[in-house]
Design an enzyme around this catalytic site. Structure first.
Site, PDB file in Angstrom:
ATOM      1  N   LEU A  31      68.445  10.486  24.814  1.00 42.17           N
ATOM      2  CA  LEU A  31      67.502  10.950  23.796  1.00 42.17           C
ATOM      3  C   LEU A  31      67.392   9.868  22.732  1.00 42.17           C
ATOM      4  O   LEU A  31      68.406   9.351  22.255  1.00 42.17           O
ATOM      5  CB  LEU A  31      67.996  12.245  23.140  1.00 42.17           C
ATOM      6  CG  LEU A  31      67.593  13.587  23.735  1.00 42.17           C
ATOM      7  CD1 LEU A  31      68.157  14.719  22.874  1.00 42.17           C
ATOM      8  CD2 LEU A  31      66.088  13.742  23.868  1.00 42.17           C
ATOM      9  N   ASP A  32      66.183   9.515  22.341  1.00 40.51           N
ATOM     10  CA  ASP A  32      65.999   8.536  21.276  1.00 40.51           C
ATOM     11  C   ASP A  32      66.665   9.025  19.994  1.00 40.51           C
ATOM     12  O   ASP A  32      66.758  10.238  19.767  1.00 40.51           O
ATOM     13  CB  ASP A  32      64.507   8.322  21.009  1.00 40.51           C
ATOM     14  CG  ASP A  32      63.784   7.691  22.190  1.00 40.51           C
ATOM     15  OD1 ASP A  32      64.457   7.001  22.981  1.00 40.51           O
ATOM     16  OD2 ASP A  32      62.561   7.880  22.320  1.00 40.51           O
TER      17      ASP A  32
END
Length: 310
Positions: free
Chosen positions: A48-49
């Site tokens: 996940l960024d």
């Protein structure tokens, strides 16, 4: 001859489904969970960024062997697109590259969504982990290079407009492996002639794990105040989900202790009974509710490929 180095940490195994906070990297989150649980080994199933929040499945110990099965699972995201600007990163972090005063109506947005459902071709963002000539695209992008990234096939199972106003639109998407939600925002904006980028992104589902499985990082960190280590680790371990839960999409066979011992020694076992599967390229065996092995079924046998010590 030197002795093999003993691994640091506990041989704890299982899945911890973290609710990753905003502005916190996935690698940083895994390291924090590994440290809190004093685990020997840890990994995650799908980055996940930092600017995204939500579900980050973290595998500990033997559960790392099941990461590919979770990586391949369907995912659900809720995301907000802000109209009027396209950015280098396709999210809030990047610099503005294109802008427009046009803003789409809800009807205009709904009219294009059908073209993004099913099997579609998608070009990943310039800032992505795609490898170009052996280098990550985001490394090349940070050096100022614009690279040609080939389009690839992704699966969009469901795409819904949840809300819309003059400046933004909020969506929910259920998609397959390898889909870039940032690329959806970019492509929506280009097609609508107004440009757009992700301004909020949250992952709520990674098959087979759901929202009820998620644990906020703050809940884990709060347990640091427990001074007794055994008590603290027991409280943390209570959040773990059994390794075998990651394999719910595969056929399951239930075996006894003797069969489990044979499998853990790398030997096949004979399957008996009317309900025994006839054949399967992949299946998993459990004993007393614990994962024993992943293997294949054929010729009346279960043959182990990967074993778990339980």
């Amino acid at each position: 001859m030197s002795k093999p180095r003993k691994p640091k940490g506990r041989p704890v195994s299982g899945w911890l489904i973290l609710d990753k906070p905003f502005d916190f990297g996935s690698t940083e989150a895994v390291a924090k969970v590994k440290w809190l649980l004093k685990a020997q080994k840890a990994g995650h199933a799908g980055t996940l960024d930092p600017l995204a929040s939500g579900m980050l499945p973290i595998a500990l110990g033997d559960a790392t062997k099941t990461v590919p099965y979770v990586m391949d699972g369907r995912k659900i995201y809720e995301f907000t697109v802000t109209w009027g600007e396209e950015r280098t990163t396709d999210d809030l972090e990047g610099e503005v590259t294109q802008s427009s005063d046009k803003r789409p109506t809800a009807e205009e947005i709904k009219a294009i969504l059908g073209g993004y459902t099913g099997t579609i071709q998608q070009i990943p963002p310039q800032f992505s982990a795609i490898k170009i000539d052996g280098e990550r695209a985001y490394d090349l992008a940070r050096e100022g290079e614009t690279v040609e990234i080939p389009s690839r096939e992704v699966e969009i199972h469901r795409l819904t407009l949840l809300a819309s106003d003059e400046k933004t639109a909020r969506f929910q998407v259920e998609c397959g492996k390898g889909t870039y939600v940032r690329a959806l925002a970019r492509d929506f904006g280009r097609q609508l002639g107004c440009y757009g980028h992700i301004s909020a992104l949250r992952r709520t589902f990674v098959a087979p794990f759901g929202e009820d499985d998620m644990v906020p990082l703050a809940d884990l960190v709060a347990l640091e105040k427990i001074e007794d280590e055994a008590e603290r680790l027991a409280a943390l371990d209570a959040f773990l989900i059994d390794t075998g839960e990651a394999l719910s999409s595969l056929p399951q066979i239930i075996i006894n202790d003797d069969q489990a011992h044979r499998l853990r020694m790398g030997n096949p076992i004979i399957l008996r009974g009317r309900d025994a599967p006839v054949s399967a390229d992949e299946a998993y065996a459990t004993a007393r509710g614990k994962l024993v092995a992943i293997g294949e079924i054929g010729g009346g046998e279960f043959r182990p490929k990967r074993v778990f010590q339980g």
